[in-house]
Write a protein that holds these residues in place. Structure first.
Motif, PDB file in Angstrom:
ATOM      1  N   LYS A 143       0.834  -1.205   0.000  1.00  0.00           N
ATOM      2  CA  LYS A 143       0.000   0.000   0.000  1.00  0.00           C
ATOM      3  C   LYS A 143       0.868   1.254   0.000  1.00  0.00           C
ATOM      4  O   LYS A 143       0.612   2.200  -0.759  1.00  0.00           O
ATOM      5  CB  LYS A 143      -0.933  -0.006   1.210  1.00  0.00           C
ATOM      6  N   LEU A 144       1.911   1.290   0.819  1.00  0.00           N
ATOM      7  CA  LEU A 144       2.834   2.426   0.819  1.00  0.00           C
ATOM      8  C   LEU A 144       3.485   2.600  -0.553  1.00  0.00           C
ATOM      9  O   LEU A 144       3.675   3.726  -1.025  1.00  0.00           O
ATOM     10  CB  LEU A 144       3.906   2.245   1.889  1.00  0.00           C
ATOM     11  N   ASN A 145       3.800   1.496  -1.174  1.00  0.00           N
ATOM     12  CA  ASN A 145       4.410   1.540  -2.499  1.00  0.00           C
ATOM     13  C   ASN A 145       3.484   2.191  -3.523  1.00  0.00           C
ATOM     14  O   ASN A 145       3.941   2.861  -4.448  1.00  0.00           O
ATOM     15  CB  ASN A 145       4.808   0.134  -2.920  1.00  0.00           C
ATOM     16  N   GLN A 146       2.185   2.023  -3.354  1.00  0.00           N
ATOM     17  CA  GLN A 146       1.225   2.674  -4.244  1.00  0.00           C
ATOM     18  C   GLN A 146       1.306   4.194  -4.145  1.00  0.00           C
ATOM     19  O   GLN A 146       0.909   4.908  -5.064  1.00  0.00           O
ATOM     20  CB  GLN A 146      -0.205   2.218  -3.930  1.00  0.00           C
ATOM     21  N   TYR A 147       1.815   4.688  -3.018  1.00  0.00           N
ATOM     22  CA  TYR A 147       2.010   6.125  -2.822  1.00  0.00           C
ATOM     23  C   TYR A 147       3.451   6.543  -3.150  1.00  0.00           C
ATOM     24  O   TYR A 147       3.911   7.579  -2.702  1.00  0.00           O
ATOM     25  CB  TYR A 147       1.659   6.521  -1.383  1.00  0.00           C
ATOM     26  N   ASN A 148       4.147   5.682  -3.878  1.00  0.00           N
ATOM     27  CA  ASN A 148       5.522   5.929  -4.337  1.00  0.00           C
ATOM     28  C   ASN A 148       6.545   6.008  -3.209  1.00  0.00           C
ATOM     29  O   ASN A 148       7.500   6.772  -3.279  1.00  0.00           O
ATOM     30  CB  ASN A 148       5.593   7.187  -5.215  1.00  0.00           C
ATOM     31  N   TRP A 149       6.344   5.223  -2.176  1.00  0.00           N
ATOM     32  CA  TRP A 149       7.312   5.108  -1.093  1.00  0.00           C
ATOM     33  C   TRP A 149       8.238   3.939  -1.374  1.00  0.00           C
ATOM     34  O   TRP A 149       7.829   2.932  -1.956  1.00  0.00           O
ATOM     35  CB  TRP A 149       6.598   4.846   0.235  1.00  0.00           C
ATOM     36  N   ARG A 150       9.458   4.057  -0.947  1.00  0.00           N
ATOM     37  CA  ARG A 150      10.407   2.938  -0.912  1.00  0.00           C
ATOM     38  C   ARG A 150      10.214   2.293   0.461  1.00  0.00           C
ATOM     39  O   ARG A 150      10.297   2.969   1.491  1.00  0.00           O
ATOM     40  CB  ARG A 150      11.832   3.465  -1.068  1.00  0.00           C
ATOM     41  N   VAL A 151       9.925   1.002   0.483  1.00  0.00           N
ATOM     42  CA  VAL A 151       9.607   0.331   1.736  1.00  0.00           C
ATOM     43  C   VAL A 151      10.489  -0.892   1.916  1.00  0.00           C
ATOM     44  O   VAL A 151      10.640  -1.701   1.005  1.00  0.00           O
ATOM     45  CB  VAL A 151       8.119  -0.114   1.779  1.00  0.00           C
ATOM     46  N   GLU A 152      11.046  -0.989   3.102  1.00  0.00           N
ATOM     47  CA  GLU A 152      11.788  -2.187   3.488  1.00  0.00           C
ATOM     48  C   GLU A 152      11.003  -2.879   4.595  1.00  0.00           C
ATOM     49  O   GLU A 152      10.703  -2.277   5.620  1.00  0.00           O
ATOM     50  CB  GLU A 152      13.179  -1.821   3.999  1.00  0.00           C
TER      51      GLU A 152
END
Length: 189
Positions: free
Chosen positions: A65-74
């Motif tokens: 979901k965060l990635n859908q907001y263009n976040w880089r997530v680990e």
């Protein structure tokens, strides 16, 4: 009387061994989502449950979901956390054992300076997480951590009474993903 004492001793030993088994630090896993060039980064940390991986599933749902907001997530287990990177959001996901948050994630919160960071706390359990969530929040408060929000999700207890016909794990993943929007609204940019 001796028989009762023997049974209590056996139960105590079994409970202790089970606690040590579930509380031990899990293996090192790291999953990355999004482009390395993204301007905002999130770290979602959990200690893998050796019995059922609700923690991993919920954390990955949040990352997507965060990635859908263009976040880089680990998404990382405690054993694999990259401590050299600064993140704009930290999500600490604690499993509930013995009505308390798991040792690995609480140790992470106590040993990493997150006092000026945006932190969210997620407490998972089979269905009784009230005490564990409260203890987790108190640990974070004692560390002077700015807590954006704290939630609980369950493996066995219905996460949403209106969706009891659906698989509870799927509901938990959906609710975790929806929670991301609440967290993004609370972040200092």
């Amino acid at each position: 009387m001796k028989k009762i004492f023997k049974w209590l001793l056996v139960i105590t030993i079994f409970w202790g061994l089970l606690t040590l088994f579930t509380e031990r630090a899990g293996p090192a896993y790291r999953f990355n989502f999004g482009l390395p060039t993204a301007t905002q980064k999130a770290l979602i940390v959990y200690s893998p449950d050796p019995i059922y991986n609700l923690d991993e599933q919920v954390c990955i749902a949040m990352a997507k979901k965060l990635n859908q907001y263009n976040w880089r997530v680990e998404v990382s287990t405690v054993a694999a956390v990259d401590t050299t990177t600064n993140y704009d959001l930290y999500v600490l996901c604690a499993n509930t054992y013995n009505w308390s948050p798991d040792w690995a994630i609480t140790r992470f919160a106590k040993t990493h300076n997150l006092s000026d960071k945006n932190v969210a706390a997620l407490t998972l359990g089979s269905g009784s997480t009230t005490r564990a969530q409260h203890r987790f929040e108190m640990i974070l408060h004692d560390q002077k951590i700015k807590l954006l929000d704290s939630r609980s999700l369950w493996l066995l207890r219905p996460n949403d009474e209106a969706r009891i016909e659906e698989k509870n794990v799927d509901v938990a993943k959906d609710m975790a993903a929806e929670w991301v929007e609440v967290l993004l609204d609370g972040i200092d940019n």
